[in-house]
Every structure is written in structure tokens, then in C-alpha cells.
Design a protein around this motif. Structure first.
Motif, PDB file in Angstrom:
ATOM      1  N   MET A  97       0.854  -1.189   0.000  1.00  0.00           N
ATOM      2  CA  MET A  97       0.000   0.000   0.000  1.00  0.00           C
ATOM      3  C   MET A  97       0.894   1.244   0.000  1.00  0.00           C
ATOM      4  O   MET A  97       1.972   1.239   0.598  1.00  0.00           O
ATOM      5  N   ILE A  98       0.408   2.298  -0.667  1.00  0.00           N
ATOM      6  CA  ILE A  98       1.130   3.570  -0.699  1.00  0.00           C
ATOM      7  C   ILE A  98       0.204   4.678  -0.193  1.00  0.00           C
ATOM      8  O   ILE A  98      -0.945   4.791  -0.625  1.00  0.00           O
ATOM      9  N   LYS A 140       4.094  -3.145  -9.377  1.00  0.00           N
ATOM     10  CA  LYS A 140       3.041  -4.033  -9.875  1.00  0.00           C
ATOM     11  C   LYS A 140       2.397  -4.843  -8.763  1.00  0.00           C
ATOM     12  O   LYS A 140       1.288  -5.356  -8.912  1.00  0.00           O
ATOM     13  N   LYS A 141       3.081  -4.973  -7.637  1.00  0.00           N
ATOM     14  CA  LYS A 141       2.545  -5.755  -6.524  1.00  0.00           C
ATOM     15  C   LYS A 141       1.783  -4.901  -5.507  1.00  0.00           C
ATOM     16  O   LYS A 141       1.273  -5.425  -4.512  1.00  0.00           O
ATOM     17  N   ILE A 142       1.711  -3.609  -5.742  1.00  0.00           N
ATOM     18  CA  ILE A 142       0.968  -2.723  -4.845  1.00  0.00           C
ATOM     19  C   ILE A 142      -0.529  -2.976  -4.991  1.00  0.00           C
ATOM     20  O   ILE A 142      -1.055  -3.077  -6.096  1.00  0.00           O
ATOM     21  N   LYS A 143      -1.251  -3.061  -3.862  1.00  0.00           N
ATOM     22  CA  LYS A 143      -2.698  -3.291  -3.896  1.00  0.00           C
ATOM     23  C   LYS A 143      -3.482  -2.003  -4.059  1.00  0.00           C
ATOM     24  O   LYS A 143      -4.599  -2.004  -4.602  1.00  0.00           O
ATOM     25  N   GLY A 144      -2.948  -0.895  -3.606  1.00  0.00           N
ATOM     26  CA  GLY A 144      -3.689   0.356  -3.709  1.00  0.00           C
ATOM     27  C   GLY A 144      -2.857   1.557  -3.338  1.00  0.00           C
ATOM     28  O   GLY A 144      -1.884   1.450  -2.578  1.00  0.00           O
ATOM     29  N   LEU A 159      -1.384   2.747 -15.408  1.00  0.00           N
ATOM     30  CA  LEU A 159      -1.619   2.637 -13.978  1.00  0.00           C
ATOM     31  C   LEU A 159      -2.075   1.208 -13.673  1.00  0.00           C
ATOM     32  O   LEU A 159      -3.214   0.835 -13.940  1.00  0.00           O
ATOM     33  N   CYS A 160      -1.217   0.406 -13.147  1.00  0.00           N
ATOM     34  CA  CYS A 160      -1.530  -1.002 -12.878  1.00  0.00           C
ATOM     35  C   CYS A 160      -2.018  -1.214 -11.457  1.00  0.00           C
ATOM     36  O   CYS A 160      -2.092  -2.347 -10.966  1.00  0.00           O
ATOM     37  N   VAL A 161      -2.366  -0.130 -10.771  1.00  0.00           N
ATOM     38  CA  VAL A 161      -2.783  -0.192  -9.376  1.00  0.00           C
ATOM     39  C   VAL A 161      -4.041   0.645  -9.178  1.00  0.00           C
ATOM     40  O   VAL A 161      -4.110   1.769  -9.697  1.00  0.00           O
ATOM     41  N   LEU A 207      -9.344   0.017   0.299  1.00  0.00           N
ATOM     42  CA  LEU A 207      -8.577  -0.564  -0.806  1.00  0.00           C
ATOM     43  C   LEU A 207      -7.935  -1.888  -0.419  1.00  0.00           C
ATOM     44  O   LEU A 207      -7.880  -2.823  -1.210  1.00  0.00           O
ATOM     45  N   TYR A 208      -7.453  -1.983   0.797  1.00  0.00           N
ATOM     46  CA  TYR A 208      -6.762  -3.190   1.230  1.00  0.00           C
ATOM     47  C   TYR A 208      -7.721  -4.374   1.391  1.00  0.00           C
ATOM     48  O   TYR A 208      -7.364  -5.522   1.109  1.00  0.00           O
TER      49      TYR A 208
END
Length: 611
Positions: A306-307, A327-331, A352-354, A550-551
Motif C-alpha cells: 500500500m502507498i 506491480k505488486k501494490i494493492k492500492g 496505472l496497474c494499481v 482498498l486493502y
């Protein structure tokens, strides 16, 4: 009989007393709120090119000495160390005697004696000698920042020259520090300031009721268990309450600062002492800024999912430098105009892949943080830096969005004559209906006493404007990005920079005219003063709920796009803050709810409602 007058006053040498000065330290789809996110937190009963950031002007070489505001400790930090003391060299201030006439005293034998005259001792004052950290920026490190983002570092400042004068010149990057648990996974100014920072955090907790309520209602469920959040925001006591709330909800956090001047060193120390990997200190250089972000992200065996960003610097750093990690970020949760703009750029280009949440355009951010926060903090920032009186002053505010509205309202209430510049006819009409004169900046630039930018754009105040300003005009920025004022154009040999105090510079023209530049064009309130904690509680709670949403959202609910915050979430955040005012919501009857076509529990307004 003759009377003899005898003077009993004798000349005395004036002792020199040396005193020491003290160093101050477009609309997007809106989907429902997942039950997983807030099932345990029901409200109280009753109640462009994506490869690069937004375009910015090229920057000249690194600045020379004498630029960049000084970092000062918060007054709440407590103990204030002493700075070096120097005697004044002006001889007129030395060995001066002052005699005051005394009353005549008559003795029994008729002799008249003059009463002793008071001899005033001349105090020998000492000059304050500020010692600035002049650690040079390393060229090898600076190269990392050029292709990533410039929103936070475009002022060409030698920020490292204005770190705390109370500390030595050693960079925090070169210090070996550990907290009481033996961990060294942090980089702050001075870990020994942790106790003072803890007190500031405790004060902030009193004004952040919604976050404290989240801890109580969701701590047992741990809705963020397994979340690894990397954050880049202002590091203040309010942010600390947010971080510790996220930790209480089960998240692991690593944090850096989004602004080189807004970090409170003692708060960063308190977070580090509490086990949070924090990499930030007040007065970072550009190189330090990117180094801190990289230290948060590039950790062996730690993959963030998460960011939480403010300005987009962290997001673009990961996107450009660590694409596999991105690419592995969920949100992503983003709360600034600049950062949201960059996310929309990536989304428009299909890169934007997230899924990302646009918190900046949520009701709770726009209508509370941007408006009410700036309405109060604009005055605070100007007062602390210039000691000015606002009554009768002519002020031009560039931009009449929520930030501009707040600034204008505060200045008008203090008796200032306020002008507004705008590009949007709707906002412009609002300014006119609120009683402000709508102008072009060129029309009033020669006469105004203060220029305030609130647009989020670039080059709003250009060198041409700066050249035409009146003597002693104050120039400052209330937008997130430091590109609104063309500070770079002032870094020329014919202009002289003169440090006045922390975050205050005189820029002097050859003819003697000078302007007063605050925080080198960076965000005024968080760089030069503080912001109201209660308003930040609203924003921080919105950020926390956006992260939870988001998570915990089921796969497929949020696609690779930018979303607005669900209105139900906005209403929930607001409801958590009502008890502070002993406020009681009216409940709809079944008949009323049916008549309006609403659910009794909300949402109460359609998505297009403007508030």
C-alpha cells in the motif's frame, strides 16, 4: 552663613555584562464501501506523459550559500540550547555612564549634601551567531532525482544550510543512532528528542477524536493486518497519530517526508523510538529527500503493498525505479492536487496497474482541510515570519479554490483589502459574489503588499512580476507544489539574498528594492507554522479509511483506475467528529426517507452534490 555643597556620587566603572542569545530552535466511477472495511466501525447510533511528472521548468545549477530556510525546533520541544555569543564591536555601546539628579539632603549641622546619583549599568549585549550546516550535496546522489519528480524540490535551495543551529554540522545520514530497543532502522535528526516529540503527539491525540475512535472500534479486528504501508507525507504530530493508528490496526509502516521543511524533528524521533522506520528531518537537501524515500522503499525482504502519498513523489519513485515492486501494490491513496494529477496521467495512458483513491477531491478533504485549515493557518504563517499587521494591507490571492477561499476569508476578516486572480469563471464569480475584486495580477502587482499563490500550477508569479513589485512586498505560497513562484529566476548574480530569520529571505535588487520571500516558495503554513490539528484529524481519518477500503476490497471491485472516495465514507468520517461539539443528528422517519428516496442511514446526497 555659607553653605557647603558636597557631591557624594563617585564615578564608577561600568561593568560589562555579556549575555548569550538563545537559538530557537474529470468524474470517476464511485463504488460502494466494502463491508470488510468498516463492518466493525459502524457510526454511533443516531447519528500527459506518465513516464514523467507534470512538466516543470528546467533547473539551473545547485544554489550558492545563503539560501534555504533554517529549521527551528517546535516551541514544545522544551529545552532550548544556547548558541555562540559575540560582543558588539560598536564602541558607542561601551562604557557609557548615565547620571540622574538626586534630592538634596540637609544634615543637622546645616551642611547640604547632594543625594547619590543613580549610576545605570550598561548591559553589553551579544550578537546571535547562527551556525549553519554547510554540508555539500554529493553529485553522485543528486543524479537520482532528475527524471522522477520536481514538485517538492524545485527551489534550488541549499536547504542543508539551514538545519538546527543547536546541533552539530553532522548530517543525520552520517550519524549512528539507535533507539532504546537497539534498532537503527531510521534516520532522524536526534533520537534523544523522542521524549519531547511524545508529548506533542499526546497533545495532538486530544484533537483527533476520529482516529482515536478508530483505534477503539477496529483494533480488535485488525483490518490492516498484513498491510505494509510506505508513506510520504508531512511528518508532524498529527501524522504521528495517523501512523500509530495504522500500526494499532495491524499495519507495518515505513515513512519519509514529502516536504523538506515541514518535518518536526522531535516527532520523527518519537516515532523512531516507538519502532517506526522514519527517514526525515527538517532542512533536508534535495539529495537527502530522495535518499530518504529510497531508504523507505528499498529494504531487503520487505515488499510494500500500500502507498500513502502526498504529492506523488513516492509513487513515481517506485513506478520509475522499482517497476516490479509497483506491480505488486494493492492500492494507492493520494491527497494532493499534484499527486492526483499524475495518477490521472498514468491512468489515461493505460499504465496505472494499481487502483488508486483520490482523497484530495473527497468532501472531507476539500471542504474542511483545504478551506478551514488554510483559513486559520495563513494568518499564523504570516504572523510568525513577518510580525505584520493585516489591517489596511493590500493582498492579492492567486486562485479561488477552497484554499484561496480560506485565505481570502481570513484576510478580509482582519481588515485587509483583498484582490483575487482566477482562470475558472465559476470560481471567479464566487469571488465576486463574496465581495472580492477580480483582477489580473499585472493590474495590481505594483501596489499590493502581499502576494499569495493557491493554484497548484506553475509560474503563477514570474520574474517579470517580481521585478515590478513594490519595495518590501511579501511573497508566499499556500499550494502544495513549490513551482507557483519562479524562485529559480531569482538565483542570479545581480540579486542579493539576505537571510532575515528562519524561512524568511530578503531578495534585494541593485536599486535597493527588496521583497520578502517566505519558505523559498514552498508551502507556507507547514513550513513556517503549524496547522489546526482537528481539521487534520478529518483528513487523516479519511486517509485511514481509504487504506482500509482498498486493502480489504474484494478482487474486481476496484480496477486499475483512479476513484473518488465513496460518499458513505465521507459521511462516516464527518459523523465521527460530531461528538466533539456535542452535536446531535436528526434522524429521518420512515415516511420522510421514503419521500426523499433515501436510506435512513445514508448516503444523504447524490454524487453530483457540491456541498
Amino acid at each position: 552663613m555659607s553653605v557647603q555643597v558636597v557631591s557624594a556620587a563617585a564615578a564608577a566603572k561600568v561593568p560589562e555584562v555579556e549575555l548569550k542569545d538563545l537559538s530557537p530552535s474529470e468524474a470517476e466511477p464511485q463504488l460502494g464501501l466494502s463491508t470488510a472495511a468498516v463492518s466493525a466501525m459502524a457510526p454511533p447510533a443516531g447519528g500527459g506523459d506518465p513516464e514523467a511528472p507534470a512538466p516543470v521548468a528546467e533547473r539551473p545549477p545547485a544554489p550558492g550559500p545563503g539560501s534555504g530556510p533554517a529549521a527551528a525546533l517546535s516551541p514544545a520541544a522544551g529545552k532550548v540550547p544556547q548558541a555562540s555569543a559575540m560582543k558588539r564591536s560598536d564602541p558607542h555601546h561601551q562604557h557609557q555612564r548615565h547620571r540622574d539628579g538626586g534630592e538634596a539632603l540637609v544634615s543637622p549641622d546645616g551642611t547640604v549634601t547632594e543625594a547619590p546619583r543613580t549610576v545605570k549599568k550598561q548591559i553589553q549585549f551579544a550578537d546571535q551567531k547562527q551556525e549553519f550546516n554547510k554540508r555539500p550535496t554529493k553529485i553522485g546522489r543528486r543524479s537520482l532525482s532528475r527524471s522522477i519528480s520536481q514538485s517538492s524540490t524545485d527551489s534550488y535551495s541549499s536547504a542543508a544550510s539551514y538545519t538546527d543551529s543547536s546541533d552539530d554540522e553532522t548530517s543525520p545520514r552520517d550519524k549512528q543512532q539507535k533507539n532504546s530497543k537497539g534498532s537503527s532502522d531510521f534516520c532522524v535528526k536526534n533520537i534523544k528528542q523522542a521524549e519531547f516529540g511524545r508529548r506533542e503527539i499526546e497533545i495532538a491525540e486530544q484533537e483527533m477524536p476520529a482516529l482515536m475512535a478508530l483505534r477503539k472500534r477496529a483494533q480488535g479486528e485488525k483490518p490492516l493486518a498484513g498491510a505494509k504501508i510506505v508513506g510520504c507525507t508531512h511528518i508532524t504530530a498529527q501524522t504521528a497519530v495517523l501512523m500509530e493508528t495504522l500500526g494499532a490496526l495491524g499495519a507495518q509502516c515505513r515513512w519519509a517526508a514529502c516536504n523538506i521543511y515541514s518535518t518536526l524533528n522531535e516527532v520523527a524521533a518519537a516515532l523512531a523510538e516507538n519502532g517506526f522506520p522514519v527517514f526525515a528531518w527538517k532542512g533536508e537537501s534535495e539529495d537527502d529527500f530522495w535518499w530518504c524515500i529510497d531508504r523507505c522503499v528499498n529494504v531487503e525482504g520487505w515488499q510494500p503493498n500500500m502507498i500513502l502519498d502526498d504529492g506523488g513523489d513516492l509513487t513515481h519513485w517506485i513506478y520509475k525505479k522499482y517497476p516490479n515492486m509497483f506491480k505488486k501494490i494493492k492500492g494507492i491513496v493520494e491527497e494532493s492536487v499534484t499527486g492526483v494529477h499524475r495518477l490521472y496521467q498514468l491512468s489515461k495512458a493505460g499504465k496505472l496497474c494499481v487502483p488508486a483513491m483520490n482523497v484530495n477531491d473527497s468532501v472531507t478533504k476539500q471542504k474542511f482541510d483545504n478551506l478551514y485549515c488554510c483559513r486559520e493557518s495563513i494568518l499564523d504563517g504570516l504572523k510568525r515570519t513577518t510580525d505584520m499587521m493585516f489591517g489596511g494591507k493590500q493582498v492579492v490571492v492567486c486562485g479561488y479554490g477552497e484554499v484561496g477561499k480560506g485565505c481570502c476569508a481570513a484576510l478580509k476578516a482582519m481588515g485587509s483589502i483583498v484582490y483575487v486572480t482566477e482562470i475558472d469563471p465559476i470560481c471567479a464569480l464566487q469571488a465576486c459574489m463574496d465581495g472580492f475584486r477580480l483582477v489580473k495580477l499585472n493590474e495590481v502587482i505594483r501596489q499590493v503588499d502581499i502576494v499569495i499563490t493557491c493554484t497548484g500550477n506553475k509560474n503563477v508569479v514570474t520574474r517579470e512580476h517580481l521585478d515590478r513589485m513594490k519595495n518590501s512586498c511579501i511573497v508566499c505560497n499556500m499550494g502544495h507544489s513549490n513551482t507557483e513562484i519562479d524562485v529559480a529566476s531569482l538565483r542570479t548574480p545581480e540579486l542579493t539574498w539576505e537571510r532575515v530569520r528562519s524561512q524568511v529571505d530578503h531578495v534585494i535588487w541593485p536599486d535597493g528594492k527588496r521583497i520578502v520571500l517566505l519558505a523559498e516558495g514552498r508551502l507556507l503554513n507547514l513550513s513556517c507554522s503549524t496547522v489546526p490539528t482537528f481539521v487534520l484529524s478529518i483528513t487523516a481519518t479519511t486517509q485511514a479509511l481509504a487504506l482500509i477500503e482498498l486493502y480489504n476490497a474484494p478482487e474486481g471491485r476496484y480496477k486499475q483506475d483512479v476513484y473518488l472516495l465513496p460518499k458513505k465514507m465521507d459521511e462516516y468520517v464527518a459523523s465521527l467528529h460530531l461528538p466533539t461539539f456535542d452535536a446531535h443528528l436528526t434522524e429521518l422517519t420512515d415516511e420522510q426517507a421514503k419521500y426523499l428516496g433515501l436510506n435512513k442511514n445514508g448516503p444523504f446526497k447524490p454524487n453530483y452534490y457540491r456541498y
